[in-house]
Design an enzyme around this catalytic site. Structure first.
Site, PDB file in Angstrom:
ATOM      1  N   LYS A 191       0.855  -1.196   0.000  1.00  0.00           N
ATOM      2  CA  LYS A 191       0.000   0.000   0.000  1.00  0.00           C
ATOM      3  C   LYS A 191       0.890   1.245   0.000  1.00  0.00           C
ATOM      4  O   LYS A 191       1.442   1.644   1.020  1.00  0.00           O
ATOM      5  CB  LYS A 191      -0.922  -0.017   1.226  1.00  0.00           C
TER       6      LYS A 191
ATOM      7  N   GLY B 101       6.829   5.056   7.886  1.00  0.00           N
ATOM      8  CA  GLY B 101       5.932   6.215   7.923  1.00  0.00           C
ATOM      9  C   GLY B 101       6.185   7.028   9.178  1.00  0.00           C
ATOM     10  O   GLY B 101       7.225   6.888   9.833  1.00  0.00           O
ATOM     11  N   SER B 102       5.217   7.866   9.529  1.00  0.00           N
ATOM     12  CA  SER B 102       5.409   8.748  10.676  1.00  0.00           C
ATOM     13  C   SER B 102       5.183   7.989  11.985  1.00  0.00           C
ATOM     14  O   SER B 102       4.515   6.953  12.014  1.00  0.00           O
ATOM     15  CB  SER B 102       4.418   9.915  10.584  1.00  0.00           C
ATOM     16  N   THR B 103       5.700   8.547  13.040  1.00  0.00           N
ATOM     17  CA  THR B 103       5.537   7.921  14.356  1.00  0.00           C
ATOM     18  C   THR B 103       4.062   7.921  14.764  1.00  0.00           C
ATOM     19  O   THR B 103       3.583   6.954  15.371  1.00  0.00           O
ATOM     20  CB  THR B 103       6.425   8.662  15.381  1.00  0.00           C
TER      21      THR B 103
ATOM     22  N   GLY C 172       2.514   5.062  13.048  1.00  0.00           N
ATOM     23  CA  GLY C 172       3.064   3.842  13.671  1.00  0.00           C
ATOM     24  C   GLY C 172       2.316   3.497  14.951  1.00  0.00           C
ATOM     25  O   GLY C 172       1.980   2.340  15.217  1.00  0.00           O
TER      26      GLY C 172
ATOM     27  N   GLU D 244       9.273   1.417  10.835  1.00  0.00           N
ATOM     28  CA  GLU D 244      10.345   2.365  10.485  1.00  0.00           C
ATOM     29  C   GLU D 244       9.709   3.738  10.509  1.00  0.00           C
ATOM     30  O   GLU D 244       8.971   4.089   9.585  1.00  0.00           O
ATOM     31  CB  GLU D 244      10.878   2.084   9.070  1.00  0.00           C
TER      32      GLU D 244
ATOM     33  N   CYS E 128      13.691  10.698   5.941  1.00  0.00           N
ATOM     34  CA  CYS E 128      13.598  10.274   7.342  1.00  0.00           C
ATOM     35  C   CYS E 128      14.921  10.463   8.066  1.00  0.00           C
ATOM     36  O   CYS E 128      14.945  10.668   9.264  1.00  0.00           O
ATOM     37  CB  CYS E 128      13.169   8.822   7.415  1.00  0.00           C
TER      38      CYS E 128
ATOM     39  N   GLU F  20       9.760  16.507  14.059  1.00  0.00           N
ATOM     40  CA  GLU F  20      10.190  16.280  12.674  1.00  0.00           C
ATOM     41  C   GLU F  20       9.469  17.265  11.756  1.00  0.00           C
ATOM     42  O   GLU F  20       8.249  17.321  11.735  1.00  0.00           O
ATOM     43  CB  GLU F  20       9.831  14.842  12.278  1.00  0.00           C
TER      44      GLU F  20
HETATM   45  P1  NAD Z   1       2.529   8.876   6.942  1.00  0.00           P
HETATM   46  O1  NAD Z   1       2.780   8.232   8.261  1.00  0.00           O
HETATM   47  O2  NAD Z   1       1.537   9.958   6.865  1.00  0.00           O
HETATM   48  O3  NAD Z   1       2.062   7.770   5.888  1.00  0.00           O
HETATM   49  C1  NAD Z   1       2.795   6.577   5.697  1.00  0.00           C
HETATM   50  C2  NAD Z   1       1.880   5.533   5.094  1.00  0.00           C
HETATM   51  O4  NAD Z   1       0.892   5.185   6.075  1.00  0.00           O
HETATM   52  C3  NAD Z   1       1.114   6.002   3.863  1.00  0.00           C
HETATM   53  O5  NAD Z   1       0.988   4.953   2.943  1.00  0.00           O
HETATM   54  C4  NAD Z   1      -0.239   6.377   4.454  1.00  0.00           C
HETATM   55  O6  NAD Z   1      -1.280   6.322   3.493  1.00  0.00           O
HETATM   56  C5  NAD Z   1      -0.407   5.310   5.514  1.00  0.00           C
HETATM   57  N1  NAD Z   1      -1.335   5.658   6.601  1.00  0.00           N
HETATM   58  C6  NAD Z   1      -1.792   6.886   6.969  1.00  0.00           C
HETATM   59  N2  NAD Z   1      -2.627   6.765   8.015  1.00  0.00           N
HETATM   60  C7  NAD Z   1      -2.701   5.451   8.316  1.00  0.00           C
HETATM   61  C8  NAD Z   1      -3.387   4.705   9.318  1.00  0.00           C
HETATM   62  N3  NAD Z   1      -4.183   5.298  10.224  1.00  0.00           N
HETATM   63  N4  NAD Z   1      -3.209   3.375   9.362  1.00  0.00           N
HETATM   64  C9  NAD Z   1      -2.398   2.752   8.477  1.00  0.00           C
HETATM   65  N5  NAD Z   1      -1.724   3.405   7.493  1.00  0.00           N
HETATM   66  C10 NAD Z   1      -1.877   4.743   7.423  1.00  0.00           C
HETATM   67  O7  NAD Z   1       3.963   9.315   6.391  1.00  0.00           O
HETATM   68  P2  NAD Z   1       4.319  10.111   5.060  1.00  0.00           P
HETATM   69  O8  NAD Z   1       3.865  11.527   5.217  1.00  0.00           O
HETATM   70  O9  NAD Z   1       3.888   9.324   3.860  1.00  0.00           O
HETATM   71  O10 NAD Z   1       5.921  10.018   5.124  1.00  0.00           O
HETATM   72  C11 NAD Z   1       6.677  10.816   5.962  1.00  0.00           C
HETATM   73  C12 NAD Z   1       6.994  10.093   7.269  1.00  0.00           C
HETATM   74  O11 NAD Z   1       7.612   8.843   7.001  1.00  0.00           O
HETATM   75  C13 NAD Z   1       7.996  10.868   8.109  1.00  0.00           C
HETATM   76  O12 NAD Z   1       7.623  10.791   9.453  1.00  0.00           O
HETATM   77  C14 NAD Z   1       9.298  10.122   7.883  1.00  0.00           C
HETATM   78  O13 NAD Z   1      10.255  10.242   8.898  1.00  0.00           O
HETATM   79  C15 NAD Z   1       8.799   8.729   7.771  1.00  0.00           C
HETATM   80  N6  NAD Z   1       9.803   7.916   7.093  1.00  0.00           N
HETATM   81  C16 NAD Z   1      10.511   7.021   7.836  1.00  0.00           C
HETATM   82  C17 NAD Z   1      11.503   6.269   7.237  1.00  0.00           C
HETATM   83  C18 NAD Z   1      12.304   5.259   8.010  1.00  0.00           C
HETATM   84  O14 NAD Z   1      12.989   4.448   7.402  1.00  0.00           O
HETATM   85  N7  NAD Z   1      12.238   5.253   9.327  1.00  0.00           N
HETATM   86  C19 NAD Z   1      11.751   6.434   5.876  1.00  0.00           C
HETATM   87  C20 NAD Z   1      11.002   7.367   5.152  1.00  0.00           C
HETATM   88  C21 NAD Z   1      10.012   8.101   5.773  1.00  0.00           C
END
Ligand code: NAD
Length: 497
Positions: A189, A242-244, A247, A264, A298, A400
């Protein structure tokens, strides 16, 4: 300016509307018939119409992945290897097209997606293609007589892979390939704002010959379909980058069936330049660490600590380099900093720039949206923005921002640096610049982060573990660690009496 023309095959692919999900080996529209528009962040124009999946589409994808799971787990390792290699070769064959799609969709400079992202994605698949025949267990010498005991590594089952928008090619292949190699079926996804490269990868996987249901791709809003995947009782594992905040949601949802999860998450990486560093290496390196991918990374080195004797020199060079950065359309091969992904993220970044100033930090340069003709109409472009004088506890020091904003801090001693670098809820990555080898080892050991780069930054390899401490998540991508994360360990006791 050196604008790359869009390849005719990319134009033709983008035009086929809507872009369909991949469920059970078939291109599928959403059952609701809904679609959404994918926007090119470089100019704000619509790029493609994409199927907007809903919870009922998640159920279809889960049924397809579940239906294919047993047979795929039993598929000969040599066959899984062959399919993964063929898939990797197809990614290489379509590298130019994939790089353009990624750049058009998420605004990362084409020089980067072409040189790095596509290659890393293919290498991830090649690396993991070597695992199926090497997935060995152990024999265990128990002290009870007449027993032969061994362990087996078995696939977890159906794995949902949720990824963000900043590196879709890399993040998807980093997660899909170990899961498939070890006999899991997957549902990928991507983020809604950048899902095109993943949809194309799904097509290439099908062309490579993966059986229907083994590799599914669904598109749509995270709070709807991401959440449904995380809460689905028929999914065995969720891996998210994704974001904390998201997570944390996934941890909650996973409780429904004690789902395995790997996270992550976000970061606020410290990067430290000691006075003994090779500054010709360290200053441009720290600049790239902070502003690479327009800070939408990230591991962005967003907290730059500089030892007192060289502080003024580093700050001055940073301001100078910021003024010279080439900012513009991501399809221009000379572009160093592309656009911000969208208006929402732009507003978030601007909010932090304002908060930083209200909190008493001094903005030395940046912070203002660039306007045409310097940059294309319709995109959100921000120059590198540099703060000094922020307190360690300020919001811009702790949260962040995910944009082209760096805070530069002065430090005096190694102990002080370690304490301040670790004064964050995150712990994904860190950087050190020093010529003192003993110090490099000493400080690396004391920094609470999953990766520490010394005299370099932002390097990855499929056989080197990557992941976070603290609220940057748990579990690791890459290496044997990810293989263990997508398998269950079984012990078998055979009586030899
Ligand atoms: P996000 O957390 O908004 O979204 C990440 C993914 O989760 C997307 O596919 C989104 O559609 C999905 N999502 C959103 N809400 C959800 C929910 N309630 N349940 C399940 N899935 C859901 O992050 P973003 O804005 O796409 O990316 C930026 C973030 O990702 C930053 O916090 C960045 O630090 C992090 N990131 C981390 C790493 C790492 O390796 N640790 C790498 C790249 C990005």
């Amino acid at each position: 300016m050196s604008m790359e023309p869009i390849h005719p095959s990319v134009t033709a692919w983008l035009k086929e509307a809507p872009k369909k999900m991949l469920i059970g080996g078939q291109p599928e529209t959403a059952l609701s018939g809904q679609t959404f528009l994918s926007i090119n962040p470089s100019d704000g124009r619509p790029l493609a119409e994409v199927a907007q999946g809903g919870v009922e589409d998640v159920d279809r994808a889960v049924a397809a992945a579940r239906g294919a799971a047993e047979k795929w787990a039993a598929t000969a390792p040599a066959e899984r290897e062959r399919l993964l290699r063929r898939f990797a070769a197809l990614i290489e064959e379509h590298a130019g097209e994939l790089a353009q799609l990624e750049t058009l969709d998420n605004g990362k400079p084409l020089s980067h997606t072409r040189q790095i992202d596509v290659r890393v994605a293919a290498n991830q698949v090649y690396y993991h293609a070597a695992w199926p025949s090497r997935l060995v267990g152990e024999t265990v010498p128990v002290s009870i007589p007449n027993l032969f005991v061994y362990t087996r590594r078995e696939p977890v089952g159906v794995v949902a892979l949720i990824i963000p928008w900043n590196y879709p090619l890399i993040h998807s292949m980093q997660k899909v390939s170990p899961a498939l190699a070890t006999g899991n079926t997957v549902i990928l996804k991507p983020a809604s704002v950048a899902s095109l490269a993943c949809l194309r990868l799904g097509e290439l996987a099908l062309a490579a010959g993966f059986p229907p249901g083994v590799f599914n791709v669904i598109t749509g809003p995270g709070p709807v379909i991401g959440q449904a995947l995380a809460a689905h009782p028929q999914i065995d594992k969720v891996q998210i980058t994704g974001s904390t905040a998201v997570g944390r949601e996934i941890i909650r949802s996973s409780a429904v069936n004690i789902k395995r999860i790997s996270l992550e998450l976000g970061s606020k990486a410290p990067n430290a330049i000691f006075a003994d560093a090779d500054l010709e290496l360290a200053i441009p390196g720290a600049f790239r660490a902070a502003f690479g991918n327009t800070g939408q990374s990230c591991v962005a080195g967003a907290r730059l600590f500089v030892e007192s004797p060289i502080y003024d020199r580093v700050v001055e060079r940073f301001v100078d380099m910021a003024g010279k950065a080439v900012i513009g359309n991501a399809m221009d091969l000379t572009t160093e900093l592309g656009p911000i992904i969208d208006g929402k993220q732009y507003e978030t970044i601007c909010g932090y720039i304002q908060t930083g100033q209200e909190e008493g930090a001094r903005l030395l340069t940046g912070g203002n949206r660039l306007a045409p003709p310097a940059v294309p109409e319709g995109g959100y472009y921000l120059p590198p923005s540099i703060f000094v004088g922020a307190s360690d506890g300020a919001r811009i020091s702790q949260e962040e921002i995910f944009g082209p904003v760096v805070n530069i801090y002065r430090f005096s001693t190694e102990d002080e640096l370690v304490e301040r670098a670790n004064a964050t809820t995150y712990g994904l990555a860190a950087g050190l610049w020093t010529r003192d080898l003993a110090r490099a080892h000493r400080v690396s050991a004391r920094i609470k982060a999953g990766v520490v780069w010394v005299n370099t930054y932002d390097l990855f390899a499929p056989n080197v573990p990557f992941g976070g401490y603290k609220q940057s998540g748990y579990g690791r991508d890459n290496s044997q660690a990810v293989i263990e994360a997508v398998t269950e360990l079984k012990s078998v006791w055979i009586s030899t009496k």
